[in-house]
Design an enzyme around this catalytic site. Structure first.
Site, mmCIF file in Angstrom:
data_model
loop_
_atom_site.group_PDB
_atom_site.id
_atom_site.type_symbol
_atom_site.label_atom_id
_atom_site.label_comp_id
_atom_site.label_asym_id
_atom_site.label_seq_id
_atom_site.Cartn_x
_atom_site.Cartn_y
_atom_site.Cartn_z
ATOM 1 N N ASP A 124 7.125 13.028 4.764
ATOM 2 C CA ASP A 124 7.552 12.388 6.013
ATOM 3 C C ASP A 124 6.321 11.771 6.681
ATOM 4 O O ASP A 124 5.891 12.207 7.757
ATOM 5 C CB ASP A 124 8.225 13.418 6.931
ATOM 6 C CG ASP A 124 8.814 12.777 8.188
ATOM 7 O OD1 ASP A 124 8.946 11.540 8.211
ATOM 8 O OD2 ASP A 124 9.120 13.517 9.136
ATOM 9 N N CYS A 152 10.979 6.003 8.492
ATOM 10 C CA CYS A 152 11.555 5.129 9.514
ATOM 11 C C CYS A 152 11.081 3.698 9.306
ATOM 12 O O CYS A 152 11.355 2.825 10.128
ATOM 13 C CB CYS A 152 11.179 5.619 10.916
ATOM 14 S SG CYS A 152 9.414 5.555 11.244
#
Length: 409
Positions: A339, A365
């Site tokens: 992440d 993201c």
């Protein structure tokens, strides 16, 4: 020039004849009277909407069209989800299901309001040195006017000066809310030592900090000093209390976070998991509670300290290490969670490609950076087995992707 918006750019702007038009959507008929260059592309700087697209909805915020926070607030939510899915496919070549946010208003648990000579609020779209003086922020909190009013009163009575892009005393008002606990943290980010009187202006806050900013960069960073009330506030997800304080990252949508946690869990094989870029233990704590054996690695020492305290608070046995991801031995695990920050993995993706386990779950993201990491490195050893999109950011073009990678046989 007059015409109909035919598509959306990868950044979520309407497109007509190669010109990008902000706050416009496919089917909108517009008249463009002036353009300017932005990031090497032409963007409409003066335009008017003649006939609205059937994709449109009435925006809830009075600042829509100026504030850069919600580019898609004028688009129906079901259409937003379709376009997020399509833009992700265009950028990555991956078809993925998308899960919408359970709440699309007052879902953000943090906001960084710029304290400027022009007002307190967020940046105007495409004008990084112009601040929209906010009267409301429906994606953050119905208490936004209270927070901003308290800050303005403090400035007026203390005589401290707002930031003017070169100098000033107070730069940011950061407010964090525990959506499931009701707790509020206020963090004043300033270029001077703290004013103890600040506590009088935020009596509703459960925690108050003053962060000293020693640079002129336009970001809400500083050295936090705890002034009053609790040292931490918390957010509660799946029965886990996550402790929060300044200087750490926590997913901004508390309501969609359970969807993200379940998606990551569903893509894991085996029980021994290495969680790289683990932050305050968002994934590690949840997965430990679900029976996984997890090691979390995070470079931010403050985040690691908070993660350990949260683990102790929740009686969870999980190991956290304060070190760079690149320094950790990634061999010997059943699964690896990645992440990374928005910039992606970079050359470390090459280490994962050579030494990573059979199962990798990449959370991103920023699909542009993910696909660079994948094409340049990971694709040599891994294939995309599955992917799911979680809408953590309603009314924006952004989306959180969870991608399951499997090593070639």
């Amino acid at each position: 020039m007059r015409g109909i918006i035919e598509d959306l750019s990868q950044d979520g702007l309407g497109v007509i004849n190669g010109i990008e038009v902000p706050f416009c959507y496919p089917g909108d008929e517009v008249r463009i009277t002036r353009t300017r260059d932005r990031f090497g592309r032409k963007m409409a700087s003066e335009f008017s909407l003649i006939t609205p697209s059937p994709l449109r909805q009435r925006p809830r915020c009075r600042h829509y069209g100026k504030c850069g926070g919600c580019l898609w607030q004028g688009m129906k939510y079901e259409e937003q989800l379709k376009f997020k899915k399509e833009l992700f496919r265009r950028i990555t070549g991956i078809e993925a299901e998308i899960l919408g946010s359970p709440r699309i208003w007052e879902f953000r648990n943090i906001s960084n309001f710029i304290v400027s000579v022009n007002g307190i609020g967020l940046k105007e779209f495409a004008r990084p040195k112009t601040v929209v003086d906010l009267k409301e922020c429906p994606v953050f909190s119905n208490r936004t006017p209270l927070y901003i009013r308290a800050m303005k009163e403090f400035l007026r009575e203390s005589g401290l000066k707002p930031w003017n892009w070169k100098e000033g005393d107070v730069h940011y008002l950061q407010v964090r809310e525990g959506k499931f606990t009701g707790e509020v943290m206020v963090n004043i980010i300033a270029h001077r030592p703290p004013e103890e009187t600040i506590l009088e202006y935020f009596p509703f806050a459960d925690s108050v900090y003053w962060s000293i900013k020693r640079d002129k960069r336009d970001d809400p960073s500083g050295e936090p000093i705890h002034l009053g009330e609790k040292e931490f506030i918390s957010e509660k997800i799946f029965g886990i209390k996550y402790l929060l304080r300044p200087g750490i990252f926590f997913q901004t949508n508390s309501y969609a976070l359970p969807l993200l946690l379940k998606a990551v869990e569903g893509f894991l094989d085996g029980s021994k998991v290495l969680d790289l870029y683990s932050g305050i233990g968002t994934f590690s704590l949840y997965l430990t509670k679900k029976g996984f054996n997890v090691v979390g690695v995070e470079i931010n020492k403050t985040a690691v300290e908070v993660a350990k305290l949260s683990a102790e608070l929740n009686s969870l046995n999980v190991e956290f290490k304060a070190k760079r991801a690149e320094e950790e031995n990634i061999e010997g695990y059943d699964a690896l969670i990645l992440d990374p920050p928005r910039k992606g993995l970079g050359e470390f993706a090459g280490v994962v490609e050579k030494k990573g386990p059979e199962n990798v779950v990449y959370v991103s993201c920023n699909p542009k950076r993910f696909i660079l990491d994948f094409k340049n490195y990971l694709s040599r050893s891994y294939k995309v087995e599955d992917a799911i999109l979680i809408d953590m950011f309603p009314h924006t073009p952004h989306v959180e992707a969870v991608i399951k990678l499997r090593k070639y046989s």
